[in-house]
Design an enzyme around this catalytic site. Structure first.
Site, PDB file in Angstrom:
ATOM      1  N   ARG A 223       5.892  -8.289  -9.343  1.00 38.99           N
ATOM      2  CA  ARG A 223       6.676  -9.240  -8.729  1.00 38.99           C
ATOM      3  C   ARG A 223       6.622  -9.564  -7.113  1.00 38.99           C
ATOM      4  O   ARG A 223       6.836  -8.539  -6.620  1.00 38.99           O
ATOM      5  CB  ARG A 223       8.195  -9.006  -9.197  1.00 38.99           C
ATOM      6  N   HIS A 280      -1.047 -15.858  -8.902  1.00 38.45           N
ATOM      7  CA  HIS A 280      -0.560 -15.216  -9.855  1.00 38.45           C
ATOM      8  C   HIS A 280      -0.866 -15.546 -11.359  1.00 38.45           C
ATOM      9  O   HIS A 280      -0.413 -15.780 -12.337  1.00 38.45           O
ATOM     10  CB  HIS A 280       0.929 -15.915  -9.902  1.00 38.45           C
TER      11      HIS A 280
END
Length: 316
Positions: A223, A280
């Protein structure tokens, strides 16, 4: 059972899920509002607050991913509705490959060779044995435990950290503040696989980075909120190649997640020569295994069977 699906590829999820649940009525968030209000269950990824509030008698939510921070922080999330998230679902092996690449990138000096190439410089670096390259993995959930095992199988000593005590074969497990300090002080590569919670936000800040050995590297497929990006840049030191390769405590970082995504074009992270940035992509969700988990969760919800749900207070 009526299931509303919402994601970027909702039609694909709807069609595949309908085959696994032939007795269910499965439709997407593009259905009329009247139909959306009838949904018993949501199978969603980053839904709007309005969509979350539409069903009149919602029985459960299945989060179509491992990270639930966006869902838990959504102001439209109804209270008391149980949430199930994907656990591994094939993502762990993909993330493990990403992590293994990142470790080898630094252990075998590919970062240094790339900079040497730009200078037309021919110089061989001594290879450090894997046994002398300890790796730290923060977060030992379903994905973190699998990644730690993959790295250990490659011959690297692995030190894992979690909030509560854990025992994993072949992994030196730590927990608590003292355990985190001990881990940070001995690893050459640090891997971040923690969830986004109030306790983990900016867990990698100036103080944590200062505890890493000189020349350590950072790999974040987890994250973006785990890292204080300003402190990271300070630890890397000046971005001028003319300053040499050893300025700053941190040797380099491979980053796949960021505080703001997409990463803004004017972010200084883009241009730092010791940062490697990916969009990502470390752990895309394989549809097949994920669908099996979603279908199983929905059947359990409908049958009233025990099922592992997200702890809203803990954040995962």
């Amino acid at each position: 059972m009526k299931v509303l699906v919402h994601s970027d590829d909702a039609e694909q999820w709807r069609d595949a899920l309908a085959k696994r649940l032939p007795d269910a009525e499965v439709f997407t968030s593009s259905a009329p509002a009247e139909k959306r209000r009838e949904a018993d269950y949501l199978a969603v990824w980053k839904p709007s607050a309005e969509l979350l509030g539409e069903p009149a008698r919602l029985k459960g939510i299945v989060n179509l991913g491992a990270g639930v921070d966006a869902l838990l922080n959504n102001p439209g999330l109804p209270a008391g509705v149980p949430i199930v998230k994907l656990r591994d679902a094939g993502m762990a092996e993909l993330i493990g490959d990403y992590v293994r690449y990142g470790i080898l990138h630094f252990q075998r000096d590919f970062d240094r060779y790339r900079r040497q190439q730009a200078r037309h410089e021919w110089h061989e670096h001594t290879v450090i044995d894997k046994s002398d390259w300890p790796v730290g993995v923060l977060g030992l959930g379903a994905i973190g435990a699998k990644v730690a095992a993959m790295v250990a199988a490659d011959g690297f000593p692995v030190h894992g950290w979690s909030r509560s005590p854990k025992q994993l074969e072949g992994i030196t497990c730590q927990h608590g503040e003292a355990g985190l300090d001990a881990l940070l002080g001995r690893v050459k590569s640090l891997v971040l696989l923690l969830p986004d919670t109030a306790e983990t936000r900016h867990i990698i800040d100036q103080a944590a980075l200062a505890k890493l050995p000189e020349g350590a590297s950072l790999i974040n497929p987890g994250r973006g909120s785990l890292i204080d990006e300003v402190d990271l840049l300070d630890a890397l030191g000046p971005d001028s190649e003319g300053q040499g390769e050893t300025e700053g405590r941190l040797r380099g970082a491979l980053l796949d997640a960021f505080t703001e995504e997409p990463l803004p074009a004017d972010s200084p992270l883009w241009s730092h020569p010791r940062l490697w940035i990916t969009p990502h992509m470390a752990g895309p969700t394989p549809l097949g295994e994920a669908l099996d988990q979603v279908a199983e969760a929905l059947r359990a919800f409908e049958a009233g069977e025990p099922i592992e749900t997200v702890d809203r207070d803990a954040g995962y």
